[in-house]
Write an enzyme that holds these catalytic residues in place. Structure first.
Site, mmCIF file in Angstrom:
data_model
loop_
_atom_site.group_PDB
_atom_site.id
_atom_site.type_symbol
_atom_site.label_atom_id
_atom_site.label_comp_id
_atom_site.label_asym_id
_atom_site.label_seq_id
_atom_site.Cartn_x
_atom_site.Cartn_y
_atom_site.Cartn_z
ATOM 1 C CG ASP A 130 -1.580 1.317 1.520
ATOM 2 O OD1 ASP A 130 -1.932 1.583 2.691
ATOM 3 O OD2 ASP A 130 -1.745 2.082 0.546
ATOM 4 C CG ASP A 172 -5.982 3.018 0.453
ATOM 5 O OD1 ASP A 172 -6.678 3.084 -0.577
ATOM 6 O OD2 ASP A 172 -5.037 2.209 0.591
ATOM 7 C CG ASP A 199 -1.382 1.570 -3.645
ATOM 8 O OD1 ASP A 199 -1.769 2.169 -2.624
ATOM 9 O OD2 ASP A 199 -0.180 1.368 -3.894
ATOM 10 C CG ASP A 201 -7.336 -12.104 -13.510
ATOM 11 O OD1 ASP A 201 -6.858 -12.483 -12.431
ATOM 12 O OD2 ASP A 201 -8.158 -12.776 -14.177
ATOM 13 C CG ASP A 223 -12.164 -15.172 -13.458
ATOM 14 O OD1 ASP A 223 -11.434 -15.614 -12.564
ATOM 15 O OD2 ASP A 223 -13.376 -14.970 -13.312
ATOM 16 C CD GLU A 245 -9.962 -19.763 -12.334
ATOM 17 O OE1 GLU A 245 -10.786 -19.001 -12.845
ATOM 18 O OE2 GLU A 245 -9.895 -19.968 -11.111
ATOM 19 C CG HIS A 264 -6.638 -14.947 -6.192
ATOM 20 N ND1 HIS A 264 -6.162 -15.572 -7.341
ATOM 21 C CD2 HIS A 264 -7.924 -14.654 -6.442
ATOM 22 C CE1 HIS A 264 -7.126 -15.625 -8.239
ATOM 23 N NE2 HIS A 264 -8.200 -15.078 -7.723
ATOM 24 C CG ASP A 265 -9.474 -18.225 -6.253
ATOM 25 O OD1 ASP A 265 -9.591 -18.416 -7.483
ATOM 26 O OD2 ASP A 265 -9.847 -17.186 -5.681
HETATM 27 O O1 TEU Z 1 -12.194 -18.523 -9.576
HETATM 28 C C1 TEU Z 1 -13.047 -19.481 -10.193
HETATM 29 C C2 TEU Z 1 -13.166 -20.649 -9.345
HETATM 30 O O2 TEU Z 1 -13.069 -21.770 -9.762
HETATM 31 C C3 TEU Z 1 -13.381 -20.371 -7.924
HETATM 32 O O3 TEU Z 1 -14.793 -20.459 -7.707
HETATM 33 C C4 TEU Z 1 -12.671 -21.403 -7.137
HETATM 34 O O4 TEU Z 1 -13.092 -22.674 -7.555
HETATM 35 C C5 TEU Z 1 -13.047 -21.193 -5.722
HETATM 36 O O5 TEU Z 1 -12.704 -19.870 -5.437
HETATM 37 C C6 TEU Z 1 -12.281 -22.176 -4.888
HETATM 38 O O6 TEU Z 1 -12.920 -22.170 -3.651
HETATM 39 C C7 TEU Z 1 -12.091 -17.331 -10.339
HETATM 40 C C8 TEU Z 1 -11.242 -16.348 -9.543
HETATM 41 O O7 TEU Z 1 -9.928 -16.887 -9.379
HETATM 42 C C9 TEU Z 1 -11.922 -16.137 -8.223
HETATM 43 O O8 TEU Z 1 -11.130 -15.325 -7.360
HETATM 44 C C10 TEU Z 1 -13.261 -15.478 -8.487
HETATM 45 O O9 TEU Z 1 -13.957 -15.366 -7.260
HETATM 46 C C11 TEU Z 1 -14.107 -16.306 -9.467
HETATM 47 O O10 TEU Z 1 -13.384 -16.784 -10.588
HETATM 48 C C12 TEU Z 1 -15.234 -15.451 -10.040
HETATM 49 O O11 TEU Z 1 -14.652 -14.459 -10.879
#
Ligand code: TEU
Length: 561
Positions: A22, A26, A30, A99, A207, A266, A339-340
């Site tokens: 950051d 804030d 960023d 993305d 995505d 993805e 990030h997921d």
């Molecule tokens: O993620 C798609 C996806 O497969 C997710 O639903 C994933 O399976 C889940 O987060 C696992 O628990 C993409 C992006 O990476 C995610 O951050 C977004 O929330 C999603 O698409 C919708 O755009």
């Protein structure tokens, strides 16, 4: 022929902008913060940055709900700062991929506002609008046009009073699915992609790109054995026109260009056979895809919060299938973190006693495979999961919805919080830990999400100064890939498939061969005698140890040419 494109020995680094650095105070990361840390990426040795969305968005899904595809959201900075970032990366020899979120937009995207304004709107067919199911009153349970569920809980349909119809959203109600059957929708996407490529962007991470083609009759999914759960996925995952759309995209966006681009799709739910179709270069669709087989192995039929633990045999089988299946045709992406996903050292390693060893052991097993490795921010210093203990610390819509739904279903709070502690996406979204200072140097003010539990001890400064440095180990792995055609192109051969804790494989290329050993346990491991020989190339213990023994979470790369 081994004339593979430039990305065959590239390493990609994923930045989740709101949690990286950051610069405005804030509490949210960023673009200015990224620009301040470009030399971190140069030191690490990565070739590409994948930047999660920074476009204008109401932030219902942290930017995966876009309301203006050509404008950087002020939360992250300006279009000029984005161009400055692009220039800063390019002058350091690093590419930037964007993305691309085009399975759905935000409900605040002007095209959706127009589409929902009336049944006769010229944009009505840009999205999926349907009447209530016959015989049901609008808004009544069961009135939804089909039984598809949202990935974030509830029905995949939301009733719109103004026009008396439902619209489809596979994710939050604020993320309406675009209707790719409509040629204008596809045209607009390609125009936008070209607009960004003309500005110098080097490609896209796409995505849920294998969701964009739906069976246009939108049939009910097979209600799983557990009852009302309607699984529509057979009707929108790898749908009927997906290859047609991707080949059209390639023709309209990339075919006339001569630059060095990278596209990674993805593709949740993709199989090896389908991935061969997506990544066979002769088909001109995508360069590579993110598959989900290995990150679903520790879950039961109830999905990510139905935790079952990981069987190493399953992982070896899965990775072997993908390595062999895309060995001649197609190409693998290689990832364990993003990030997921929960952070790998907490999920499959040991986040306490053997944090350094298990982080570097998993990195070895991943980076020595054939494919393009992805390093998620913080993975390079062995960052651990959030360690949250209260629902108030969570921010992710998927996690918050699960908490409410699970409690409603009567699951006890302790069990629900344990599920979140283990699997919530927020585990990967706590701020990047740079220094031992306040908020680990991420921000001068209170971050948008609490710092991860490990932040006082685990940070870039401490790691790079440590005897056992995860960062220096990642540097070595990335250097190895850059210097060795065997690492990037060599054939993969799984060894000891039945061994419960030893992960062993060979890579061969011409008359060269590397043996990779990983002890996926916290105990000493006896090494099978035929795997003791070779010259040590890299290991994650300070001394070479004994060849007949692998210490807890020990990784060893041997040249057995
Ligand atoms: O993620 C798609 C996806 O497969 C997710 O639903 C994933 O399976 C889940 O987060 C696992 O628990 C993409 C992006 O990476 C995610 O951050 C977004 O929330 C999603 O698409 C919708 O755009």
């Amino acid at each position: 022929p081994n004339h593979f494109p430039w990305w065959a020995d590239a390493v990609v680094y994923q930045i989740y902008p709101r949690s990286f650095a950051d610069s405005t105070g804030d509490g949210v990361g960023d673009i200015g913060g990224i620009i301040q840390h470009l030399d971190h990426l140069v030191d690490l040795g990565v070739d590409v940055v994948w930047l999660s969305p920074v476009h204008q968005s109401p932030q219902f899904d942290n930017g995966y709900d876009i309301s203006d595809y050509r404008r950087i959201d002020e939360l992250f900075g300006t279009n000029e700062q984005y161009e400055e970032l692009l220039g800063g990366l390019h002058e350091r020899g690093i590419k930037l991929i964007m993305d691309l979120v085009v399975n759905h937009t935000s409900t605040e995207y002007p095209g959706f506002v127009e589409s929902r304004s009336s049944r006769t709107s010229p944009r009505r067919d840009s999205y999926w609008w349907r009447d209530p199911r016959p015989g049901f009153a609008p808004g009544e349970p069961g009135a939804e046009p089909n039984n598809w569920r949202s990935f974030f809980g509830g029905s995949a349909w939301t009733f719109d009073e103004a026009t008396g119809q439902y619209y489809l959203h596979l994710f939050t109600p604020q993320q309406p699915d675009l209707n790719w059957e409509t040629p204008r929708v596809r045209e607009r996407v390609y125009e936008m992609m070209n607009w960004w490529l003309d500005k110098g962007v080097d490609g896209f991470r796409m995505d849920v790109i294998n969701f964009i083609s739906k069976d246009p009759t939108l049939p009910d999914g097979v209600a799983e054995a557990s009852g009302a759960w309607g699984d529509g996925s057979p009707h929108f995952v790898n749908g009927p026109r997906i290859h047609e759309f991707l080949q059209e995209m390639h023709r309209r966006v990339f075919a006339e260009r001569s630059g060095d681009y990278l596209t990674v799709g993805e593709t949740p739910g993709v199989t090896v056979e389908q991935a061969r179709l997506y990544t066979d270069r002769r088909r001109q669709e995508l360069d590579m895809v993110f598959q989900f087989e290995h990150v679903n192995l520790d879950q039961g039929p109830g999905g990510k919060f139905d935790y079952r633990g990981l069987s190493l045999a399953d992982l070896k089988t899965s990775w072997n299938r993908w390595q062999r299946g895309l060995g001649e045709t197609g190409w693998n992406s290689l990832y364990l973190s993003n990030h997921d996903q929960p952070r790998i050292v907490s999920r499959f390693g040991d986040e306490t006693r053997y944090r350094y060893e298990s982080a570097t052991m998993w990195a070895t097993l991943l980076h020595l495979q054939r494919g393009t490795p992805y390093v998620y921010q913080g993975e390079e210093i062995g960052m651990t999961g959030a360690g949250f203990t209260s629902i108030d610390q969570y921010r992710d819509v998927e996690s918050l919805n699960y908490y409410d739904e699970a409690l409603e279903q009567g699951i006890n709070r302790t069990a629900v919080l344990e599920s979140l502690r283990r699997m919530s996406r927020d585990n990967a979204r706590t701020p990047m830990q740079w220094t031992a200072g306040p908020n680990a140097g991420f921000s001068e003010n209170t971050p948008w999400i609490p710092m991860g539990a490990s932040h006082p001890e685990v940070n870039v400064d401490a790691d790079r100064a440590a005897e056992k440095s995860v960062f220096r180990y990642y540097q070595a792995l990335i250097r190895l890939r850059h210097e060795s055609k065997l690492v990037s192109l060599g054939e993969f051969h799984l060894l000891e498939p039945e061994h419960p804790v030893l992960f062993a494989f060979k890579r061969t290329y011409g008359d060269h061969a590397l043996l990779v050993l990983g002890n996926v346990s916290g105990e000493d491991l006896e090494v099978p005698s035929d795997l003791e020989s070779g010259e040590l190339v890299l290991g994650n213990y300070a001394d070479a140890g004994e060849r007949s023994l692998l210490r807890p979470w020990e990784a060893r790369i041997l040249d057995i040419s």
